[in-house]
Design a protein around this motif. Sequence first.
Motif, PDB file in Angstrom:
ATOM      1  N   GLU A 101      -0.401  14.279 -14.324  1.00  0.00           N
ATOM      2  CA  GLU A 101       0.536  14.573 -15.493  1.00  0.00           C
ATOM      3  C   GLU A 101       1.612  13.710 -15.703  1.00  0.00           C
ATOM      4  OE1 GLU A 101      -0.177  19.137 -16.383  1.00  0.00           O
ATOM      5  OE2 GLU A 101       1.387  19.008 -15.143  1.00  0.00           O
ATOM      6  N   ASP A 102       2.168  13.126 -14.426  1.00  0.00           N
ATOM      7  CA  ASP A 102       3.368  12.282 -14.515  1.00  0.00           C
ATOM      8  C   ASP A 102       2.786  10.844 -15.128  1.00  0.00           C
ATOM      9  OD1 ASP A 102       6.052  11.559 -14.083  1.00  0.00           O
ATOM     10  OD2 ASP A 102       5.326  10.563 -12.130  1.00  0.00           O
ATOM     11  N   ALA A 103       1.690  10.416 -14.639  1.00  0.00           N
ATOM     12  CA  ALA A 103       1.155   9.138 -15.299  1.00  0.00           C
ATOM     13  C   ALA A 103       1.023   9.287 -16.716  1.00  0.00           C
ATOM     14  CB  ALA A 103       0.023   8.933 -14.440  1.00  0.00           C
ATOM     15  N   ILE A 104       0.400  10.325 -17.279  1.00  0.00           N
ATOM     16  CA  ILE A 104      -0.013  10.369 -18.722  1.00  0.00           C
ATOM     17  C   ILE A 104       1.311  10.777 -19.451  1.00  0.00           C
ATOM     18  CG2 ILE A 104      -1.179  12.120 -20.068  1.00  0.00           C
ATOM     19  CD1 ILE A 104      -3.137  12.649 -18.096  1.00  0.00           C
ATOM     20  N   ALA A 105       2.262  11.524 -18.858  1.00  0.00           N
ATOM     21  CA  ALA A 105       3.505  11.627 -19.474  1.00  0.00           C
ATOM     22  C   ALA A 105       4.363  10.329 -19.729  1.00  0.00           C
ATOM     23  CB  ALA A 105       4.262  12.632 -18.870  1.00  0.00           C
ATOM     24  N   HIS A 106       4.024   9.344 -18.820  1.00  0.00           N
ATOM     25  CA  HIS A 106       4.659   7.944 -19.000  1.00  0.00           C
ATOM     26  C   HIS A 106       3.643   7.031 -19.840  1.00  0.00           C
ATOM     27  CE1 HIS A 106       7.377  10.002 -16.097  1.00  0.00           C
ATOM     28  NE2 HIS A 106       8.254   9.211 -16.723  1.00  0.00           N
ATOM     29  N   GLU A 107       2.893   7.729 -20.477  1.00  0.00           N
ATOM     30  CA  GLU A 107       1.999   6.856 -21.365  1.00  0.00           C
ATOM     31  C   GLU A 107       0.915   5.841 -20.918  1.00  0.00           C
ATOM     32  OE1 GLU A 107       4.337   4.869 -24.431  1.00  0.00           O
ATOM     33  OE2 GLU A 107       5.068   6.651 -25.115  1.00  0.00           O
ATOM     34  N   ALA A 108       0.440   6.404 -19.577  1.00  0.00           N
ATOM     35  CA  ALA A 108      -0.513   5.392 -18.712  1.00  0.00           C
ATOM     36  C   ALA A 108      -2.034   6.008 -19.278  1.00  0.00           C
ATOM     37  CB  ALA A 108      -0.562   5.718 -17.264  1.00  0.00           C
ATOM     38  N   LYS A 109      -2.779   4.867 -19.722  1.00  0.00           N
ATOM     39  CA  LYS A 109      -3.989   5.259 -20.224  1.00  0.00           C
ATOM     40  C   LYS A 109      -5.196   5.285 -19.025  1.00  0.00           C
ATOM     41  CE  LYS A 109      -2.938   5.664 -24.576  1.00  0.00           C
ATOM     42  NZ  LYS A 109      -1.709   6.722 -24.067  1.00  0.00           N
ATOM     43  N   ILE A 110      -4.642   4.577 -17.972  1.00  0.00           N
ATOM     44  CA  ILE A 110      -5.582   4.553 -16.845  1.00  0.00           C
ATOM     45  C   ILE A 110      -4.951   4.454 -15.573  1.00  0.00           C
ATOM     46  CG2 ILE A 110      -5.556   2.124 -17.207  1.00  0.00           C
ATOM     47  CD1 ILE A 110      -8.775   2.238 -16.634  1.00  0.00           C
ATOM     48  N   VAL A 111      -5.465   4.746 -14.510  1.00  0.00           N
ATOM     49  CA  VAL A 111      -4.673   4.839 -13.354  1.00  0.00           C
ATOM     50  C   VAL A 111      -5.522   3.582 -12.498  1.00  0.00           C
ATOM     51  CG1 VAL A 111      -3.905   6.102 -11.117  1.00  0.00           C
ATOM     52  CG2 VAL A 111      -3.953   7.130 -13.421  1.00  0.00           C
ATOM     53  N   SER A 112      -4.625   2.816 -11.662  1.00  0.00           N
ATOM     54  CA  SER A 112      -5.327   1.863 -10.596  1.00  0.00           C
ATOM     55  C   SER A 112      -4.759   2.247  -9.257  1.00  0.00           C
ATOM     56  CB  SER A 112      -4.471   0.457 -10.999  1.00  0.00           C
ATOM     57  OG  SER A 112      -4.722  -0.345  -9.914  1.00  0.00           O
ATOM     58  N   THR A 113      -5.759   2.393  -8.521  1.00  0.00           N
ATOM     59  CA  THR A 113      -5.438   2.597  -6.941  1.00  0.00           C
ATOM     60  C   THR A 113      -5.933   1.382  -6.085  1.00  0.00           C
ATOM     61  OG1 THR A 113      -7.428   3.653  -6.385  1.00  0.00           O
ATOM     62  CG2 THR A 113      -5.826   4.858  -7.583  1.00  0.00           C
ATOM     63  N   VAL A 114      -5.469   1.591  -4.660  1.00  0.00           N
ATOM     64  CA  VAL A 114      -5.839   0.715  -3.933  1.00  0.00           C
ATOM     65  C   VAL A 114      -6.327   1.159  -2.614  1.00  0.00           C
ATOM     66  CG1 VAL A 114      -4.517  -1.505  -4.526  1.00  0.00           C
ATOM     67  CG2 VAL A 114      -3.515   0.353  -3.233  1.00  0.00           C
ATOM     68  N   CYS A 115      -6.965   2.458  -2.708  1.00  0.00           N
ATOM     69  CA  CYS A 115      -7.130   3.167  -1.582  1.00  0.00           C
ATOM     70  C   CYS A 115      -8.668   4.341  -1.910  1.00  0.00           C
ATOM     71  CB  CYS A 115      -6.148   4.213  -1.081  1.00  0.00           C
ATOM     72  SG  CYS A 115      -6.454   5.417   0.018  1.00  0.00           S
ATOM     73  N   SER A 134      -6.566   2.211   2.752  1.00  0.00           N
ATOM     74  CA  SER A 134      -5.172   2.353   3.103  1.00  0.00           C
ATOM     75  C   SER A 134      -5.169   3.127   4.496  1.00  0.00           C
ATOM     76  CB  SER A 134      -4.310   3.215   2.251  1.00  0.00           C
ATOM     77  OG  SER A 134      -4.018   2.699   1.057  1.00  0.00           O
ATOM     78  N   SER A 135      -6.016   3.695   4.708  1.00  0.00           N
ATOM     79  CA  SER A 135      -6.155   4.679   6.227  1.00  0.00           C
ATOM     80  C   SER A 135      -6.425   3.768   7.097  1.00  0.00           C
ATOM     81  CB  SER A 135      -7.005   5.700   5.921  1.00  0.00           C
ATOM     82  OG  SER A 135      -6.534   6.992   5.795  1.00  0.00           O
ATOM     83  N   CYS A 136      -7.479   2.888   6.828  1.00  0.00           N
ATOM     84  CA  CYS A 136      -7.798   1.994   8.078  1.00  0.00           C
ATOM     85  C   CYS A 136      -6.698   0.865   8.233  1.00  0.00           C
ATOM     86  CB  CYS A 136      -9.133   1.133   7.176  1.00  0.00           C
ATOM     87  SG  CYS A 136     -10.623   1.851   6.985  1.00  0.00           S
ATOM     88  N   TYR A 137      -6.071   0.406   6.961  1.00  0.00           N
ATOM     89  CA  TYR A 137      -4.780  -0.535   7.199  1.00  0.00           C
ATOM     90  C   TYR A 137      -3.949   0.233   8.121  1.00  0.00           C
ATOM     91  CZ  TYR A 137      -0.741  -2.846   5.708  1.00  0.00           C
ATOM     92  OH  TYR A 137       0.529  -3.359   5.880  1.00  0.00           O
ATOM     93  N   ILE A 138      -3.458   1.629   7.821  1.00  0.00           N
ATOM     94  CA  ILE A 138      -2.343   1.964   8.674  1.00  0.00           C
ATOM     95  C   ILE A 138      -2.586   2.216   9.995  1.00  0.00           C
ATOM     96  CG2 ILE A 138      -2.651   4.254   8.251  1.00  0.00           C
ATOM     97  CD1 ILE A 138       0.477   2.346   8.065  1.00  0.00           C
ATOM     98  N   GLN A 139      -3.871   2.547  10.212  1.00  0.00           N
ATOM     99  CA  GLN A 139      -4.083   2.956  11.770  1.00  0.00           C
ATOM    100  C   GLN A 139      -4.234   1.583  12.693  1.00  0.00           C
ATOM    101  OE1 GLN A 139      -3.968   5.320  13.325  1.00  0.00           O
ATOM    102  NE2 GLN A 139      -5.060   7.290  12.397  1.00  0.00           N
ATOM    103  N   LEU A 140      -4.767   0.632  11.850  1.00  0.00           N
ATOM    104  CA  LEU A 140      -4.882  -0.810  12.427  1.00  0.00           C
ATOM    105  C   LEU A 140      -3.550  -1.502  12.726  1.00  0.00           C
ATOM    106  CD1 LEU A 140      -8.079  -2.545  10.898  1.00  0.00           C
ATOM    107  CD2 LEU A 140      -7.757  -2.152  13.152  1.00  0.00           C
ATOM    108  N   ILE A 141      -2.893  -1.465  11.662  1.00  0.00           N
ATOM    109  CA  ILE A 141      -1.782  -2.163  11.759  1.00  0.00           C
ATOM    110  C   ILE A 141      -0.776  -1.499  12.646  1.00  0.00           C
ATOM    111  CG2 ILE A 141      -0.185  -1.291   9.702  1.00  0.00           C
ATOM    112  CD1 ILE A 141       0.498  -4.176   9.273  1.00  0.00           C
ATOM    113  N   ARG A 142      -0.851  -0.189  12.684  1.00  0.00           N
ATOM    114  CA  ARG A 142       0.147   0.732  13.452  1.00  0.00           C
ATOM    115  C   ARG A 142      -0.227   0.452  14.990  1.00  0.00           C
ATOM    116  NH1 ARG A 142       1.075   7.162  13.846  1.00  0.00           N
ATOM    117  NH2 ARG A 142       2.257   7.156  15.736  1.00  0.00           N
TER     118      ARG A 142
END
Lengths: 298, 189
Positions: free
Chosen positions: A215-229, A80-88
């Motif tokens: 904590e927010d993700a877990i409180a909303h019953e997520a068992k795993i977190v997916s990221t793109v950065c 995401s950092s590469c993306y924002i710097q390039l697209i900006r």
Amino acid sequence: MKYFLYWGCSLEASGANYLKSLKPVCELLGMEFEEIDDWNCCGASVSYAGARDLSIRVLNARNLALAEMQGGYDIIAPCSSCYIQLIRTNHELREDEKLKEKVNSILREAGLTYNGTVNVRHIVDVLYNDVGIDRIKQKVTRPLSGLKVAGYVGCQSVRPYGEYDSKERPRVQDEILKALGAEPVKFPKKMQCCGSGIFLPEMELCMGLVKDILEDAIAHEAKIVSTVCPMCAMNLELYQGRINQLYNTNIQIPIVYLTQLMAVAFGLDLKEGAFLHMNYIPPEYVIKPILMQGGDSK
Amino acid sequence: MISWNNNALRDVLKEVDYAEEIYKCIQCGMCAGSCPLRHHMDYPPRKIFALLRTGNIDLVLNSKSIFLCTSCYSCIVRCPRGIHVMDIMHGLAHYAIKMGKISRKNTATFGQEFWKQIYKRGRVDEKDLSRRYFFSDGIVQGIKNALSMADMGIIMLLHGRMKLLPEKPIKGIKQLRIMLDKAEQESRR
């Protein structure tokens, strides 16, 4: 579909599992990649300490100019950092003739020039808009049925331009997760920043941010977190032990890249295709039971 | 009455990119409300702008807020006046370092080392960056720092997330440096 893949510095090191899982997944979806020959770092989010804005624009304009010269395919930035710097930089050079002239006068020192013809895309943008949900669905052989995933968007992939998704209520990653058969959960901290590039020097403050997100993700019953950065992934995953010590909490949730989940759903090997063994908090204990339900325990 | 230092403000307007936009600020506080680390700031961005406009440059350059930007772009997205809030905070941090006012030493050092990596090789070598950052206060403190983070290093190493070979400079490193030097000169105009 041919693209430049600008993976950047992190995906060669701390984010290696992102790059490794992205390649077979995209190959399966019919995408072809080339590397921008002799690319340089984008400056990420902390270069301002040593450089002013123009230097960082020049840094990115060099990559854009090289890409334009080497074939002009769309540049995919998974970080995401590469993306924002390039697209900006691309936005600013396209919109501001004076800046473009100034930057080009500097690029000419190295025999380069940039005309503004290359497009910069985030991998999520390309997966959603070029490949498309239908094609992704077609490739799913091991649906992630019942897997409750927190699709964490973070900051720099949709802000500030909202090029392919809403700046305040993004849904594209969740659509892809649904296509994989998973169940994206709603959680308000989806776009809360993880601390990004200043995590290491401001660890104590930033651990508070990550604690809130997880904590927010877990409180909303997520068992795993997916990221793109790679920055999000590292900050969310690596410091869970320290956060538990500092706050006397008991947080433990695997953090994976979206592309790793895609690799699993596409039936690729958990090790050689999804590279789950490269994650510190083993995602297998969440993913394997889901696959067993579907009769596939590989 | 608040102290007024016209020359110092003029320097800020010259040395900090986008600083002229502080005059567009209507003091609504949207930037502060959107900032992830606002609770840790002595002056949130809104107050920073007010301090600048009233010439309180020293308070601004000595404040820790200007080093606490995570670059999340929330303030930029939400500012009703289209001010480059984040960039002004970055620019102020850059200028403060230049003036020797470094309220958050770790963050300033980390950012400077990051930029040095780029200038040296054209790319960032994460392990070299960490090493230089940890040892920026000499060898004794460096060993302490490195030991306190050794668990993280080992995790990364064991999970194949550390590049073992040293990063080589890009082919065009000489030209890149010429370009970056020229960009720095141009910025001062």
